[in-house]
Design a protein around this motif. Structure first.
Motif, mmCIF file in Angstrom:
data_model
loop_
_atom_site.group_PDB
_atom_site.id
_atom_site.type_symbol
_atom_site.label_atom_id
_atom_site.label_comp_id
_atom_site.label_asym_id
_atom_site.label_seq_id
_atom_site.Cartn_x
_atom_site.Cartn_y
_atom_site.Cartn_z
ATOM 1 N N GLN A 51 0.991 -1.101 -0.107
ATOM 2 C CA GLN A 51 -0.183 -0.160 -0.082
ATOM 3 C C GLN A 51 1.036 1.243 0.106
ATOM 4 O O GLN A 51 0.634 2.251 -0.792
ATOM 5 N N ASN A 59 2.604 1.950 -3.460
ATOM 6 C CA ASN A 59 1.550 2.184 -4.695
ATOM 7 C C ASN A 59 1.246 3.660 -4.336
ATOM 8 O O ASN A 59 0.943 4.330 -5.211
ATOM 9 N N ARG A 60 0.879 4.220 -3.094
ATOM 10 C CA ARG A 60 0.631 5.465 -2.829
ATOM 11 C C ARG A 60 1.569 6.430 -2.993
ATOM 12 O O ARG A 60 1.412 7.471 -3.375
ATOM 13 N N LYS A 65 4.002 6.273 -5.143
ATOM 14 C CA LYS A 65 4.025 6.317 -6.475
ATOM 15 C C LYS A 65 2.826 7.343 -7.178
ATOM 16 O O LYS A 65 3.087 8.181 -7.890
ATOM 17 N N GLU A 66 1.692 7.159 -6.550
ATOM 18 C CA GLU A 66 0.584 7.793 -7.058
ATOM 19 C C GLU A 66 0.730 9.220 -6.633
ATOM 20 O O GLU A 66 0.287 10.190 -7.337
ATOM 21 N N ASN A 67 1.711 9.486 -5.390
ATOM 22 C CA ASN A 67 1.805 11.010 -5.205
ATOM 23 C C ASN A 67 3.139 11.460 -5.676
ATOM 24 O O ASN A 67 3.411 12.717 -5.449
ATOM 25 N N ILE A 120 2.485 9.926 2.306
ATOM 26 C CA ILE A 120 1.422 9.193 1.581
ATOM 27 C C ILE A 120 0.146 9.753 2.545
ATOM 28 O O ILE A 120 0.277 10.363 3.634
#
Length: 261
Positions: free
Chosen positions: A29, A32-33, A35-37, A261
């Motif tokens: 998690q 992934n977060r 990377k999203e940020n 995150i």
């Protein structure tokens, strides 16, 4: 607080726990977060490329922006080799010659392979499999480019002789009978600095997580160095922060506290 743009993570006992041979759900998690940020995400491991083949699909599928292998000796971007710092052929041959004369197991890694120069005791092979779920192949050295070596001295005298013999290399003592050897002045910090230059960002804007004695240089060089709660005392001493252990979701909680995150 430094403005962090990229994060590097050691793999074993930082992202990946041998207790379950997997990445904790909170670790997945977190990555992934991050990377999203918009953060760049890299790994910095002493594993060679061969030794990551049997990691879970999450690792193989995740879009890492960089991978530092072999303790800092091989630095790769998303697909390309950015730079490398191999051992000199003479250094490789010197260590192998010493070890073979004394029946000391020695392992060497190349771009594609993980090799033992001669068969080794079952306890060493068992330890390899327990850690990596694969095994080095037994193959004599044939003047390939070598990035990282492991020697397994059988006593203190041999250990000190190897350290003296390889004084022109960088050596991490993992235990009384395990020495990790890379080219002179080459540790994970060398890889982090190379990627910072490649990305054109200051090293001060990179955070690094690790747990081992071979993470010390990286933790010291980073803008923010974070040792896991389960880390080696040397890593903890080198870090700016110590987060919770891998089994306490330390990585997730620290990134949350830092508002990454």
């Amino acid at each position: 607080m430094k403005h962090i743009k990229a994060l590097f993570f050691d793999v074993d006992n930082t992202l990946y726990t041998h207790r379950i041979h997997d990445f904790p759900a909170t670790t997945r998690q977190t990555l992934n977060r991050l990377k999203e940020n918009g953060y760049r995400i890299g790994i910095a491991t002493s594993r060679c490329r061969y030794e990551v083949r049997n990691l879970p699909a999450f690792f193989r599928d995740f879009a890492f922006d960089a991978a530092i292998f072999d303790g800092g000796a091989l630095i790769m971007g998303k697909e390309e080799t950015v730079t490398s710092f191999p051992l000199l052929q003479e250094q490789v041959e010197r260590l192998i010659r010493y070890c073979e004369q004394r029946h000391i197991p020695v392992r060497y890694s190349t771009f594609d392979n993980d090799c033992l120069t001669t068969p080794c005791p079952h306890n060493i092979r068992d330890e390899f499999f327990k850690l990596y779920l694969n095994m080095p192949v037994v193959k004599p050295y044939e003047q390939e480019t070598v990035f990282n070596m492991l020697a397994y001295p059988q006593n203190g005298e041999q250990r000190e002789e190897i350290i003296a013999l390889m004084k022109d290399a960088f050596i991490v003592t993992h235990s009384s009978n395990t020495l990790e050897i890379t080219a002179e002045n080459v540790d994970k910090s060398k890889g982090v600095e190379a990627m910072a230059a490649h990305w054109d960002i200051p090293v001060e804007q990179i955070a690094c997580f690790g747990d081992g004695a071979n993470d010390v240089g990286m933790l010291q060089a980073a803008g923010i160095g974070i040792a896991m709660g389960n880390a080696n005392p040397k890593a903890k001493a080198a870090a700016d922060y110590v987060c919770g252990s891998i089994d306490e979701d330390g990585l997730y909680h620290f990134c949350k506290e830092m508002e990454w995150i």
